[in-house]
Enzyme design. Structure first.
Site, PDB file in Angstrom:
ATOM      1  N   CYS A   2       0.853  -1.177   0.000  1.00 39.47           N
ATOM      2  CA  CYS A   2       0.000   0.000   0.000  1.00 39.47           C
ATOM      3  C   CYS A   2       0.897   1.238   0.000  1.00 39.47           C
ATOM      4  O   CYS A   2       1.945   1.272   0.637  1.00 39.47           O
ATOM      5  CB  CYS A   2      -0.929   0.108   1.194  1.00 39.47           C
ATOM      6  SG  CYS A   2      -2.080  -1.249   1.312  1.00 39.47           S
ATOM      7  N   ARG A  27       3.797  -0.366  -4.931  1.00 39.79           N
ATOM      8  CA  ARG A  27       3.521  -0.875  -3.584  1.00 39.79           C
ATOM      9  C   ARG A  27       2.175  -1.583  -3.490  1.00 39.79           C
ATOM     10  O   ARG A  27       1.823  -2.133  -2.441  1.00 39.79           O
ATOM     11  CB  ARG A  27       3.549   0.284  -2.573  1.00 39.79           C
ATOM     12  CG  ARG A  27       4.883   0.974  -2.482  1.00 39.79           C
ATOM     13  CD  ARG A  27       4.810   2.114  -1.503  1.00 39.79           C
ATOM     14  NE  ARG A  27       4.628   1.644  -0.154  1.00 39.79           N
ATOM     15  CZ  ARG A  27       5.594   1.326   0.684  1.00 39.79           C
ATOM     16  NH1 ARG A  27       6.844   1.436   0.294  1.00 39.79           N
ATOM     17  NH2 ARG A  27       5.333   0.904   1.904  1.00 39.79           N
ATOM     18  N   TRP A  74      -2.750  -2.680  -1.668  1.00 45.60           N
ATOM     19  CA  TRP A  74      -2.458  -4.102  -1.789  1.00 45.60           C
ATOM     20  C   TRP A  74      -3.327  -4.751  -0.720  1.00 45.60           C
ATOM     21  O   TRP A  74      -3.120  -4.543   0.472  1.00 45.60           O
ATOM     22  CB  TRP A  74      -0.985  -4.367  -1.535  1.00 45.60           C
ATOM     23  CG  TRP A  74      -0.582  -5.793  -1.771  1.00 45.60           C
ATOM     24  CD1 TRP A  74      -0.276  -6.373  -2.967  1.00 45.60           C
ATOM     25  CD2 TRP A  74      -0.431  -6.823  -0.780  1.00 45.60           C
ATOM     26  NE1 TRP A  74       0.052  -7.699  -2.782  1.00 45.60           N
ATOM     27  CE2 TRP A  74      -0.030  -7.999  -1.459  1.00 45.60           C
ATOM     28  CE3 TRP A  74      -0.584  -6.873   0.600  1.00 45.60           C
ATOM     29  CZ2 TRP A  74       0.210  -9.200  -0.802  1.00 45.60           C
ATOM     30  CZ3 TRP A  74      -0.341  -8.074   1.255  1.00 45.60           C
ATOM     31  CH2 TRP A  74       0.044  -9.206   0.554  1.00 45.60           C
ATOM     32  N   ASN A 100      -1.677   2.178   5.687  1.00 46.21           N
ATOM     33  CA  ASN A 100      -0.840   1.078   5.234  1.00 46.21           C
ATOM     34  C   ASN A 100      -0.466   0.267   6.468  1.00 46.21           C
ATOM     35  O   ASN A 100       0.020   0.835   7.438  1.00 46.21           O
ATOM     36  CB  ASN A 100       0.413   1.655   4.557  1.00 46.21           C
ATOM     37  CG  ASN A 100       1.481   0.606   4.319  1.00 46.21           C
ATOM     38  OD1 ASN A 100       1.192  -0.566   4.195  1.00 46.21           O
ATOM     39  ND2 ASN A 100       2.731   1.045   4.259  1.00 46.21           N
ATOM     40  N   GLY A 101      -0.716  -1.043   6.439  1.00 49.73           N
ATOM     41  CA  GLY A 101      -0.393  -1.884   7.592  1.00 49.73           C
ATOM     42  C   GLY A 101      -1.588  -2.734   7.963  1.00 49.73           C
ATOM     43  O   GLY A 101      -2.501  -2.933   7.156  1.00 49.73           O
ATOM     44  N   GLU A 479      17.123 -17.867  -7.481  1.00 57.22           N
ATOM     45  CA  GLU A 479      16.699 -16.531  -7.899  1.00 57.22           C
ATOM     46  C   GLU A 479      16.162 -16.577  -9.339  1.00 57.22           C
ATOM     47  O   GLU A 479      15.168 -15.925  -9.662  1.00 57.22           O
ATOM     48  CB  GLU A 479      17.873 -15.552  -7.764  1.00 57.22           C
ATOM     49  CG  GLU A 479      17.617 -14.145  -8.246  1.00 57.22           C
ATOM     50  CD  GLU A 479      16.419 -13.459  -7.595  1.00 57.22           C
ATOM     51  OE1 GLU A 479      15.887 -13.953  -6.593  1.00 57.22           O
ATOM     52  OE2 GLU A 479      15.979 -12.432  -8.141  1.00 57.22           O
ATOM     53  N   LYS A 483      12.359 -15.396 -10.200  1.00 53.31           N
ATOM     54  CA  LYS A 483      12.073 -14.345 -11.183  1.00 53.31           C
ATOM     55  C   LYS A 483      11.121 -14.882 -12.244  1.00 53.31           C
ATOM     56  O   LYS A 483      10.174 -14.231 -12.634  1.00 53.31           O
ATOM     57  CB  LYS A 483      13.399 -13.911 -11.833  1.00 53.31           C
ATOM     58  CG  LYS A 483      13.533 -12.469 -12.117  1.00 53.31           C
ATOM     59  CD  LYS A 483      13.981 -11.632 -10.959  1.00 53.31           C
ATOM     60  CE  LYS A 483      13.117 -11.724  -9.749  1.00 53.31           C
ATOM     61  NZ  LYS A 483      13.611 -11.112  -8.578  1.00 53.31           N
ATOM     62  N   GLU A 486       7.541 -15.459 -10.863  1.00 57.28           N
ATOM     63  CA  GLU A 486       6.829 -14.265 -10.400  1.00 57.28           C
ATOM     64  C   GLU A 486       6.333 -13.384 -11.541  1.00 57.28           C
ATOM     65  O   GLU A 486       5.274 -12.776 -11.421  1.00 57.28           O
ATOM     66  CB  GLU A 486       7.706 -13.506  -9.383  1.00 57.28           C
ATOM     67  CG  GLU A 486       8.293 -12.204  -9.782  1.00 57.28           C
ATOM     68  CD  GLU A 486       9.086 -11.518  -8.690  1.00 57.28           C
ATOM     69  OE1 GLU A 486      10.312 -11.648  -8.691  1.00 57.28           O
ATOM     70  OE2 GLU A 486       8.500 -10.833  -7.847  1.00 57.28           O
ATOM     71  N   HIS A 502      17.830 -36.678  -5.894  1.00 53.73           N
ATOM     72  CA  HIS A 502      17.226 -37.083  -4.618  1.00 53.73           C
ATOM     73  C   HIS A 502      15.711 -36.864  -4.604  1.00 53.73           C
ATOM     74  O   HIS A 502      15.111 -36.798  -3.539  1.00 53.73           O
ATOM     75  CB  HIS A 502      17.890 -36.335  -3.457  1.00 53.73           C
ATOM     76  CG  HIS A 502      19.336 -36.685  -3.286  1.00 53.73           C
ATOM     77  ND1 HIS A 502      19.760 -37.930  -2.894  1.00 53.73           N
ATOM     78  CD2 HIS A 502      20.465 -35.960  -3.502  1.00 53.73           C
ATOM     79  CE1 HIS A 502      21.085 -37.962  -2.847  1.00 53.73           C
ATOM     80  NE2 HIS A 502      21.540 -36.765  -3.225  1.00 53.73           N
ATOM     81  N   LYS A 599       5.828  -4.468  -4.195  1.00 54.33           N
ATOM     82  CA  LYS A 599       7.281  -4.295  -4.052  1.00 54.33           C
ATOM     83  C   LYS A 599       7.721  -4.418  -2.602  1.00 54.33           C
ATOM     84  O   LYS A 599       8.700  -5.056  -2.293  1.00 54.33           O
ATOM     85  CB  LYS A 599       7.670  -2.918  -4.605  1.00 54.33           C
ATOM     86  CG  LYS A 599       9.151  -2.623  -4.547  1.00 54.33           C
ATOM     87  CD  LYS A 599       9.858  -3.309  -5.667  1.00 54.33           C
ATOM     88  CE  LYS A 599      11.345  -3.058  -5.671  1.00 54.33           C
ATOM     89  NZ  LYS A 599      12.025  -4.125  -6.417  1.00 54.33           N
TER      90      LYS A 599
HETATM   91  O1  M6R Z   1      12.744  -5.132   0.239  1.00 50.52           O
HETATM   92  P1  M6R Z   1      13.216  -6.523   0.496  1.00 50.52           P
HETATM   93  O2  M6R Z   1      14.472  -6.846  -0.180  1.00 50.52           O
HETATM   94  O3  M6R Z   1      13.277  -6.848   1.972  1.00 50.52           O
HETATM   95  O4  M6R Z   1      12.078  -7.463  -0.118  1.00 50.52           O
HETATM   96  C1  M6R Z   1      12.080  -8.836   0.106  1.00 50.52           C
HETATM   97  C2  M6R Z   1      11.218  -9.552  -0.909  1.00 50.52           C
HETATM   98  O5  M6R Z   1       9.882  -9.194  -0.757  1.00 50.52           O
HETATM   99  C3  M6R Z   1      11.664  -9.221  -2.339  1.00 50.52           C
HETATM  100  O6  M6R Z   1      13.013  -9.522  -2.507  1.00 50.52           O
HETATM  101  C4  M6R Z   1      10.844 -10.004  -3.379  1.00 50.52           C
HETATM  102  O7  M6R Z   1      11.065 -11.371  -3.239  1.00 50.52           O
HETATM  103  C5  M6R Z   1      11.255  -9.520  -4.766  1.00 50.52           C
HETATM  104  N1  M6R Z   1      10.586  -8.295  -5.068  1.00 50.52           N
HETATM  105  C6  M6R Z   1      10.983 -10.543  -5.813  1.00 50.52           C
HETATM  106  O8  M6R Z   1      11.479 -10.119  -7.041  1.00 50.52           O
END
Ligand code: M6R
Length: 604
Positions: A2, A27, A74, A100-101, A479, A483, A486, A502, A599
């Site tokens: 948010c 956000r 969000w 937000n929260g 990673e 990516k 997502e 395994h 984000k």
């Molecule tokens: O701001 P942060 O690095 O703490 O965020 C952690 C995760 O939410 C963030 O890395 C998320 O997995 C990525 N946006 C994915 O691409």
């Protein structure tokens, strides 16, 4: 999650609110809304969906206001509907609130207010706040005090902004979710994050937990909850508003992938002497880490993969180290003491899970360090020490340039900690040094001739996509898979290459392309694992330099330049980011705003 924006000052507030919402859309993008105050009272306009939908409706309605607040959502409580969109108001629209929260005790508050005759129209936790403020206003309490009393009732985490009918003021409070005030010559901005108003001002005041801010067009007052004045420094942010735009690119993600030569150069600049092979952090005096026996890195998502990268580098440097998911830390925190350095790795510095782990480590008495991109973030403030990765603003929800910057900074830090703690480092920085200097230009080479788009076209719509690697290639594989899933919404998994046999091998078919990462260390084993998958019919994409034996065996290759094994994974990462990007683009996905994600994840 948010985004909150507020504006009070000369002129119409609407443009600044809309710009702020557009800049904060990363956000959350379930709904957007604004509330403005003008001669006719408080006017609220809100819509489910993206900011564009709200913008159209505002243009049609010719909304104007001298001050206002806005929100991009969000969803946590209630689906993304018009009714659940912020701002929320009391029944008379005398009070409007954005939040937000999560307000944990909202059910009890709502029941109490309902019994007193308040009617609720949304499923959100937030709606109790304007009703609470109204409750105190109805009792004859003046607005600032009514706001404070309402805030006092809340349990949970919040950044809140409120406006009240007839009052030329924005009230704000923060507990556990970020809020920053921007100051220009004409008035004030309030936002969840600096990019919201960066094109108007770079002078900011970060609010801290427990702060209440009272913004008028001619003054800013910050107090604690009881009303005692507190002093917060003004700071100048060294981010440029140009940096936060998309420029010539279709997507922020592609822009940010392409920025990696610069962000990596910034990450290592002045921290590393190639001739002497020495690591130097101006943030830490010589011997700062002399008392460190072990390092525990805590993080989530992409940052967790960077933390894993850092933990491998630390172990190779000769330091006992491990990485742990921050959201698991609070339930099963290992015993730590004053000789355990706990490193919170977080791009935003605002991830609730990571902050939870950091706070727990602080309580446990461990020395703490935040490795983050955001100066002034909560993690940077709450850790004992902070180290910035200097990647510049990252807007795409998918983290890209910040991963490589985190990984390289943690690699340098690994060497430095080992030197301080044990007197020497076995990371081999002397051999790495020349390649480290060349890393930005190596990334340029990858970007100039990637071939990733062709690979994305070659393997569209498969049953699943696997990513394998070992050592430093393992976090890179994880990673790569994160990516891919997502932003394409296709199933993807990362594995340590040695683990395929395994269990996961049972899933391998001709419809599961395997992306194998070759870092130049134990590559023959990784190749054997890839061949085991190939025997079961899986197409293999080798990420390796030209001339590598894997290139002969594989069905396809993603080329990376020769480099030191400690850095090869970072070049492979760039290739995997590009494959994900192009695969998602072919599928016409919302690359910068993947569904259901945001984000900055400020809820646990
Ligand atoms: O701001 P942060 O690095 O703490 O965020 C952690 C995760 O939410 C963030 O890395 C998320 O997995 C990525 N946006 C994915 O691409």
């Amino acid at each position: 999650m948010c985004g909150i924006i507020g504006r009070i000052g000369d002129g119409d507030a609407i443009d600044a609110l809309i710009t702020g919402l557009e800049n904060l859309e990363y956000r959350g993008y379930d709904s957007a809304g604004v509330a403005v105050q003008n001669g006719a009272g408080i006017k609220v306009q809100k819509r489910s969906g993206k900011v564009d939908a709200l913008k159209e409706s505002i243009e049609r309605g010719r909304l104007r206001g001298e001050l206002g607040i806005g929100h991009t959502r969000w969803s946590t409580h209630g689906p993304p509907t018009d009714e659940n969109a912020h701002p929320h108001t009391d029944s008379t629209t005398d009070v409007a609130v954005v939040h937000n929260g999560i307000i944990e005790n909202y059910a009890a508050l709502r029941e109490r207010l309902s019994e007193a005759g308040h009617e609720f129209t949304s499923d959100t936790d937030t709606e109790v706040v304007p009703h609470l403020i109204q409750h105190y206003l109805d009792e004859g309490v003046e607005s600032e005090m009514a706001f404070r009393r309402a805030i006092e009732q809340l349990e949970g985490s919040y950044a809140i902004a409120a406006i009240c009918h007839g009052e030329p003021v924005i009230y704000a409070a923060r507990q556990g979710s970020p809020l920053v005030v921007g100051l220009d010559g004409d008035g004030y901005y309030l936002a969840s994050d600096v990019p919201a108003f960066l094109e108007y001002t770079d002078t900011v005041v970060y609010l801290q937990d427990g702060d209440v801010a009272i913004l008028r067009s001619n003054g800013l007052r910050i107090t604690d909850l009881e009303g005692t004045a507190v002093s917060r420094d003004r700071k100048t942010v060294d981010w440029d508003s140009e940096e936060t735009g998309k420029g010539e690119f279709d997507h922020y993600m592609l822009k940010e992938i392409t920025e990696q030569p610069t962000s990596l150069a910034q990450a290592i600049e002045g921290r590393f002497d190639a001739e002497e092979g020495r690591v130097h952090f101006e943030e830490f005096d010589r011997g700062s880490f002399a008392d460190v026996d072990q390092v525990l890195l805590v993080a989530c998502g992409t940052s967790y993969h960077a933390a894993m990268y850092g933990s491998v580098a630390l172990r190779r440097a000769g330091v006992n180290a491990s990485a742990m998911l921050a959201n698991e830390y609070s339930l099963s925190a290992p015993p730590v003491d004053e000789r355990t350095l706990v490193v919170a790795v977080t791009q935003s510095g605002e991830t609730a899970d990571t902050l939870g782990a950091l706070r727990r480590a602080n309580e446990q008495g461990a020395p703490t360090l935040a490795v983050t991109n955001v100066v002034g973030s909560t993690a940077a403030r709450e850790a004992d020490e902070r180290l910035f990765i200097r990647a510049g603003p990252e807007i795409g929800v998918a983290a890209t340039k910040t991963f490589s910057s985190q990984a390289v900074v943690l690699t340098l830090l690994a060497h430095r900690i080992a030197r301080d703690a044990t007197g020497f480092s076995t990371l081999g920085i002397e051999e790495i040094s020349a390649e480290l200097e060349r890393l930005p230009s190596r990334v340029d080479e990858v970007l100039a001739d990637s071939g990733a788009e062709a690979i994305a076209r070659r393997y569209p719509d498969e049953r699943s996509y696997f990513f394998i690697g070992r050592g430093l290639g393992y976090p890179v594989a994880l990673e790569g898979a994160l990516k891919f899933k997502e932003i394409t919404y296709e199933h993807a998994e990362g594995f340590a290459s040695g683990e395929l046999k395994h269990g996961p091998l049972a899933l391998v078919t001709p419809e599961t392309p395997v992306f194998a990462i070759f870092t130049g260390r134990e590559d023959e084993k990784t190749l054997k694992n890839a061949e085991e998958a190939a025997t079961r019919g899986a197409p293999i994409v080798a990420i390796c330099p030209d001339g590598h034996q894997a290139a002969d065996v594989a069905d396809a290759q993603l080329r990376i330049p020769e480099t030191h094994p400690t850095l090869a994974g970072l070049l492979a990462t760039v290739q995997l980011q590009l494959v994900s990007y192009h695969a998602a683009d072919l599928l016409n996905r919302a690359i910068d705003k993947p569904r259901n994600l945001a984000k900055s994840v400020t809820v646990e």
